[in-house]
Every structure is written in C-alpha cells, then in structure tokens.
Design a protein around this motif. Sequence first.
Motif, mmCIF file in Angstrom:
data_model
loop_
_atom_site.group_PDB
_atom_site.id
_atom_site.type_symbol
_atom_site.label_atom_id
_atom_site.label_comp_id
_atom_site.label_asym_id
_atom_site.label_seq_id
_atom_site.Cartn_x
_atom_site.Cartn_y
_atom_site.Cartn_z
ATOM 1 N N ASP A 3 37.817 37.948 28.628
ATOM 2 C CA ASP A 3 38.414 37.866 29.956
ATOM 3 C C ASP A 3 37.821 36.696 30.732
ATOM 4 O O ASP A 3 36.635 36.356 30.592
ATOM 5 C CB ASP A 3 38.142 39.153 30.740
ATOM 6 N N SER A 5 36.767 35.601 34.353
ATOM 7 C CA SER A 5 36.417 36.206 35.643
ATOM 8 C C SER A 5 36.364 35.131 36.711
ATOM 9 O O SER A 5 35.748 34.074 36.526
ATOM 10 C CB SER A 5 35.064 36.909 35.550
ATOM 11 N N LYS A 7 35.109 34.961 40.539
ATOM 12 C CA LYS A 7 34.360 35.750 41.514
ATOM 13 C C LYS A 7 34.185 34.981 42.814
ATOM 14 O O LYS A 7 33.815 33.799 42.814
ATOM 15 C CB LYS A 7 32.991 36.127 40.948
ATOM 16 N N ASP A 47 33.644 32.820 31.572
ATOM 17 C CA ASP A 47 34.441 33.259 30.426
ATOM 18 C C ASP A 47 33.575 33.749 29.274
ATOM 19 O O ASP A 47 34.046 33.902 28.145
ATOM 20 C CB ASP A 47 35.364 32.135 29.944
ATOM 21 N N GLN A 260 35.651 40.311 42.565
ATOM 22 C CA GLN A 260 35.942 39.804 41.230
ATOM 23 C C GLN A 260 37.414 39.948 40.891
ATOM 24 O O GLN A 260 38.015 40.995 41.159
ATOM 25 C CB GLN A 260 35.111 40.531 40.178
ATOM 26 N N ILE A 262 40.018 39.359 37.602
ATOM 27 C CA ILE A 262 40.141 39.092 36.167
ATOM 28 C C ILE A 262 41.463 38.370 35.922
ATOM 29 O O ILE A 262 42.526 38.859 36.305
ATOM 30 C CB ILE A 262 40.073 40.389 35.348
#
Length: 263
Positions: A3, A5, A7, A47, A260, A262
């Motif tokens: 995934d 991310s 943030k 990642d 966060q 995704i």
Amino acid sequence: MTDISFKIMGSGAGPGTPSFFCDCIGCREAHNNPALARTRSGALITDGKYNILLDTPPDIRFQLLRENIHGIEQIFLTHWHYDHFGGLGDLEYYVKLHRKEPISLYLPPSAVELFESAFPNLGEVFQTIPWSFFEPHIFDNFSIMPLPANHSIETAGFLITTTQNRLAYFPDTAGLPDETAKMVDGVDRLVCDATFYGDNWYPHSHMSVDEAIELGRKVNAGKTILTHMSTHYSQPVTVSELEQTLLLHPDVCAAYDGMQIIL
C-alpha cells in the motif's frame, strides 16, 4: 503490492495552533486538548521502501517522532516560505550520524540559491535538484508530479498517482491555474489550502474554507480534504464548529495532524 500511504504530518498554517501569542477560541481549544493542535503543513509518502517528505516545516522533528519515522529518502518542497522549509536543518545530524549520504532535495528552481544562502553549511547534507513543472518523478508503484499553484512566489502542488488512485496536494494556493485544474480534474482526493475561515485576507495567495470547497467541486474531486488551516485569521473557529459546518458537505472533511490516506 505494498500500500502507498499518504500522511498529513501537519495541517496548520504559518502560526500553528495553538500559538504562543494568541488567545482565540481555537487556540484555547487546542491548549485544553492537545490532540486538536495543528503543526505547520507537510506530508509524508511511504510505500515500504521510500519515505518521502513533502515540505519540512519547523515542526518536522516533532512530527517524525510522533509518527515513529526513522529514515527519510527524499524531500520535495512546494515553495520557499519558512513554514514549509524551516525544518531542513533538523535533518543535519540524521544524515551525518546515521544515513551517511545526502538526501535528495527537490525544490523550486528559484529556491536553489536561496537554500545555499540560508543553509551554507548543509551542502553535504542535501543534494539539491530543481524540480520542473509537469515533469513526473517515477517510483516503483507511484509518481509525483509538480504542478503550478497560485501563490506569492514560485510554488508547486504535487499530483501523486498510483495504480488505483490520484491525490492532489496543494497546501498553499489561491485556486488553481487552468492548466493545473485540467491535470487534477477527477482526482480521487484533493488536499488543499483552506487557510481562512470567513473572509480571505490574502486572496492572491490562499483560500478560505468556502473557496476550497468550491475548488473541489470545480475539479470534480471525489473527496476534498482541507489543510493549511488557521484558527487565528479572519474568524477564529474551533474544530467542533468547523466540523459542524462541514456536515453540509459530505464530500469534504478537515485534515488533522497524523491523518493517513491509503492510495
């Protein structure tokens, strides 16, 4: 596949919330409940292989500790304003004592000499590379493309593209240039400047909450996420009051520090 991310490291404007000089209702709220504080704006893309910072605000050391981040591979700066670059010096000893090799620092072409003047002793800490508008930087599972923003100096937002999603990050902008708006049309998420609640004191550099909501609609964003928010300017506001306002806009939400996404 790992995934990706995205943030929100900081969701506040230049003064942060609370500010030492302010006793507005928003600052009082954050004093009483530190979970509602806002550090200066920045983001992190991860990642599993790369940790990439988008801006290094003066709060960067605290942000990295809070999010339990132990290494940084690259940095992309949106523009050369202190609340977006002021934390660069905090990475000096990470590089000298731990990483042992320079961090690639992508920054506006107009900021290269400004960086060298402001940080003459950090030449061995960063490898400065001017980014170019519309030129993508390709990683294993995603890309980052600088796009023009409307701000008081040369400024980019970043379009992050993965195999499944597109996210546009524009923490400092007053609307979007037409060519940029076309590039981000239909993004899954637009994370954008919403500095002012109420009247916009700096309409050529920033947006209000209402203007940010309208921009999200204009570019057909799946979700608009408000960032770079200030509780001080124009009309002070608490988090609860802002959330109440946003109940009328189900496709809009307010960012918060540590949020966060995704991709």
